[in-house]
Design a protein around this motif. Structure first.
Motif, PDB file in Angstrom:
ATOM      1  N   LYS A 185       0.824  -1.203   0.000  1.00  0.00           N
ATOM      2  CA  LYS A 185       0.000   0.000   0.000  1.00  0.00           C
ATOM      3  C   LYS A 185       0.863   1.260   0.000  1.00  0.00           C
ATOM      4  CE  LYS A 185      -3.989   2.170   2.160  1.00  0.00           C
ATOM      5  NZ  LYS A 185      -4.958   2.155   3.277  1.00  0.00           N
ATOM      6  N   ASN A 186       1.956   1.234   0.757  1.00  0.00           N
ATOM      7  CA  ASN A 186       2.871   2.372   0.790  1.00  0.00           C
ATOM      8  C   ASN A 186       3.498   2.607  -0.580  1.00  0.00           C
ATOM      9  OD1 ASN A 186       6.110   3.061   1.460  1.00  0.00           O
ATOM     10  ND2 ASN A 186       4.607   4.390   2.440  1.00  0.00           N
ATOM     11  N   PHE A 187       3.919   1.548  -1.242  1.00  0.00           N
ATOM     12  CA  PHE A 187       4.560   1.674  -2.552  1.00  0.00           C
ATOM     13  C   PHE A 187       3.577   2.175  -3.610  1.00  0.00           C
ATOM     14  CE2 PHE A 187       8.427  -1.386  -2.106  1.00  0.00           C
ATOM     15  CZ  PHE A 187       8.913  -0.569  -1.091  1.00  0.00           C
ATOM     16  N   ILE A 188       2.327   1.743  -3.528  1.00  0.00           N
ATOM     17  CA  ILE A 188       1.321   2.214  -4.489  1.00  0.00           C
ATOM     18  C   ILE A 188       1.085   3.710  -4.308  1.00  0.00           C
ATOM     19  CG2 ILE A 188      -1.097   2.030  -5.178  1.00  0.00           C
ATOM     20  CD1 ILE A 188      -0.889  -0.951  -4.437  1.00  0.00           C
ATOM     21  N   SER A 189       1.098   4.174  -3.060  1.00  0.00           N
ATOM     22  CA  SER A 189       0.975   5.613  -2.806  1.00  0.00           C
ATOM     23  C   SER A 189       2.149   6.370  -3.408  1.00  0.00           C
ATOM     24  CB  SER A 189       0.909   5.884  -1.294  1.00  0.00           C
ATOM     25  OG  SER A 189      -0.262   5.376  -0.740  1.00  0.00           O
ATOM     26  N   LEU A 190       3.362   5.812  -3.291  1.00  0.00           N
ATOM     27  CA  LEU A 190       4.537   6.454  -3.888  1.00  0.00           C
ATOM     28  C   LEU A 190       4.396   6.550  -5.400  1.00  0.00           C
ATOM     29  CD1 LEU A 190       7.420   4.776  -1.821  1.00  0.00           C
ATOM     30  CD2 LEU A 190       6.657   7.146  -1.672  1.00  0.00           C
ATOM     31  N   MET A 191       3.719   5.576  -6.004  1.00  0.00           N
ATOM     32  CA  MET A 191       3.485   5.602  -7.453  1.00  0.00           C
ATOM     33  C   MET A 191       2.265   6.449  -7.820  1.00  0.00           C
ATOM     34  SD  MET A 191       4.375   1.724  -8.770  1.00  0.00           S
ATOM     35  CE  MET A 191       3.421   0.828  -7.530  1.00  0.00           C
ATOM     36  N   GLN A 192       1.675   7.109  -6.813  1.00  0.00           N
ATOM     37  CA  GLN A 192       0.501   7.967  -6.990  1.00  0.00           C
ATOM     38  C   GLN A 192      -0.708   7.174  -7.485  1.00  0.00           C
ATOM     39  OE1 GLN A 192       1.423  11.631  -9.140  1.00  0.00           O
ATOM     40  NE2 GLN A 192       3.580  11.451  -8.553  1.00  0.00           N
ATOM     41  N   GLY A 193      -0.787   5.933  -7.042  1.00  0.00           N
ATOM     42  CA  GLY A 193      -1.900   5.090  -7.432  1.00  0.00           C
ATOM     43  C   GLY A 193      -2.741   4.683  -6.247  1.00  0.00           C
ATOM     44  N   THR A 194      -3.709   3.819  -6.498  1.00  0.00           N
ATOM     45  CA  THR A 194      -4.575   3.284  -5.444  1.00  0.00           C
ATOM     46  C   THR A 194      -4.724   1.777  -5.654  1.00  0.00           C
ATOM     47  OG1 THR A 194      -6.580   3.736  -6.728  1.00  0.00           O
ATOM     48  CG2 THR A 194      -5.871   5.426  -5.148  1.00  0.00           C
ATOM     49  N   ILE A 195      -5.186   1.095  -4.626  1.00  0.00           N
ATOM     50  CA  ILE A 195      -5.397  -0.350  -4.685  1.00  0.00           C
ATOM     51  C   ILE A 195      -6.814  -0.657  -4.236  1.00  0.00           C
ATOM     52  CG2 ILE A 195      -4.455  -0.639  -2.348  1.00  0.00           C
ATOM     53  CD1 ILE A 195      -3.443  -3.406  -3.229  1.00  0.00           C
ATOM     54  N   ASP A 196      -7.405  -1.648  -4.880  1.00  0.00           N
ATOM     55  CA  ASP A 196      -8.750  -2.079  -4.516  1.00  0.00           C
ATOM     56  C   ASP A 196      -8.764  -3.599  -4.449  1.00  0.00           C
ATOM     57  OD1 ASP A 196     -11.639  -1.626  -4.081  1.00  0.00           O
ATOM     58  OD2 ASP A 196     -11.832  -2.700  -5.979  1.00  0.00           O
ATOM     59  N   ILE A 197      -9.353  -4.145  -3.387  1.00  0.00           N
ATOM     60  CA  ILE A 197      -9.426  -5.595  -3.223  1.00  0.00           C
ATOM     61  C   ILE A 197     -10.889  -6.010  -3.115  1.00  0.00           C
ATOM     62  CG2 ILE A 197      -8.803  -7.567  -1.779  1.00  0.00           C
ATOM     63  CD1 ILE A 197      -6.340  -6.064  -0.882  1.00  0.00           C
ATOM     64  N   ILE A 198     -11.298  -6.898  -4.013  1.00  0.00           N
ATOM     65  CA  ILE A 198     -12.640  -7.469  -3.984  1.00  0.00           C
ATOM     66  C   ILE A 198     -12.485  -8.952  -3.732  1.00  0.00           C
ATOM     67  CG2 ILE A 198     -14.754  -7.894  -5.281  1.00  0.00           C
ATOM     68  CD1 ILE A 198     -14.118  -5.408  -6.940  1.00  0.00           C
ATOM     69  N   SER A 199     -13.154  -9.455  -2.711  1.00  0.00           N
ATOM     70  CA  SER A 199     -12.943 -10.854  -2.352  1.00  0.00           C
ATOM     71  C   SER A 199     -14.240 -11.502  -1.887  1.00  0.00           C
ATOM     72  CB  SER A 199     -11.892 -10.964  -1.236  1.00  0.00           C
ATOM     73  OG  SER A 199     -11.484 -12.303  -1.057  1.00  0.00           O
ATOM     74  N   SER A 200     -14.343 -12.796  -2.194  1.00  0.00           N
ATOM     75  CA  SER A 200     -15.483 -13.600  -1.751  1.00  0.00           C
ATOM     76  C   SER A 200     -15.013 -15.045  -1.664  1.00  0.00           C
ATOM     77  CB  SER A 200     -16.645 -13.474  -2.742  1.00  0.00           C
ATOM     78  OG  SER A 200     -16.326 -14.136  -3.960  1.00  0.00           O
ATOM     79  N   GLU A 201     -15.929 -15.943  -1.376  1.00  0.00           N
ATOM     80  CA  GLU A 201     -15.560 -17.350  -1.306  1.00  0.00           C
ATOM     81  C   GLU A 201     -15.185 -17.906  -2.680  1.00  0.00           C
ATOM     82  OE1 GLU A 201     -19.945 -17.077  -2.058  1.00  0.00           O
ATOM     83  OE2 GLU A 201     -18.532 -16.145  -0.646  1.00  0.00           O
ATOM     84  N   LYS A 202     -15.424 -17.127  -3.743  1.00  0.00           N
ATOM     85  CA  LYS A 202     -15.080 -17.561  -5.097  1.00  0.00           C
ATOM     86  C   LYS A 202     -13.709 -17.058  -5.543  1.00  0.00           C
ATOM     87  CE  LYS A 202     -19.900 -17.847  -6.639  1.00  0.00           C
ATOM     88  NZ  LYS A 202     -20.896 -17.384  -7.642  1.00  0.00           N
TER      89      LYS A 202
END
Length: 215
Positions: A185-202
């Motif tokens: 997450k820290n490195f993505i901020s340095l790249m001026q980006g964002t991260i999104d995680i979508i998760s389920s039992e699948k």
């Protein structure tokens, strides 16, 4: 990290002393070695990850955007994790424009993708599939790692980047270190980006939204 290292070296010293004092047999000693090896590998990854992170925290660190072909990233992951993919009989595929590229810091992006892909393998079951996917929006390049594994319980998603989040073993007993996603997450901020995680039992989809830098 200090606690984990002390525990690992303490366990290693204990089994050596037990063998030396003949309180365990040679056969039992060798049975314990895979566990010691696993702990040593986990601690080595922690030290390596921390070393990379520390390089970005001291001095006047600035990202160095370069043009990166997405298929090069795919092939690097495929080559590095060939053994792990084969052991779990996991197929790795690319979705998107095979001539596509993006401009960002290579060191940071390769680290981020490596950790996300490592988790995808760890939490996938034998015979499943993992995808690296590229998509383009008006001002973003979107890279996603998609797996069909165990997924993340919704109650843990909100704490996944904190030190309070529990550490889970993989589907084959692989051990996590509980540090990688915090650095990611820290490195993505340095790249001026964002991260999104979508998760389920699948399964789980981890998407990086990175700006379209001009070279």
């Amino acid at each position: 990290m200090s606690h984990d290292s002390k525990e690992m070296f303490g366990n290693f010293l204990w089994i050596i002393e037990a063998l030396d004092q003949k309180t365990i047999s040679v056969e039992d000693f060798y049975k314990l070695l895979p566990h010691v090896k696993s702990d040593a590998e986990k601690n080595l990854r922690t030290v390596q990850d921390s070393t990379v992170w520390l390089k970005t925290q001291y001095g006047d660190f600035k990202i160095k955007p370069v043009r990166i072909k997405v298929m090069d990233l795919f092939r690097q992951l495929e080559e590095k994790y060939a053994k792990a993919l084969k052991e779990k009989n996991i197929n790795f595929f690319f979705n998107g424009d095979q001539s596509g590229s993006l401009t960002t810091d290579r060191l940071l992006l390769e680290f981020v993708l490596d950790k996300i892909f490592n988790n995808a393998i760890k939490y996938s079951f034998p015979g499943q599939e993992i995808y690296l996917q590229q998509a383009i929006s008006s001002d973003k390049v979107i890279l996603s790692v998609i797996d069909l594994g165990t997924g993340i319980d919704q109650k843990y998603l909100s704490t996944i980047y904190s030190y309070d989040n529990p550490i889970f073993n993989g589907t084959a007993g692989e051990k996590g270190v509980g540090l990688s996603l915090k650095i990611v997450k820290n490195f993505i901020s340095l790249m001026q980006g964002t991260i999104d995680i979508i998760s389920s039992e699948k399964g789980t989809t981890v998407s990086l939204f990175l700006p379209k830098f001009n070279e």
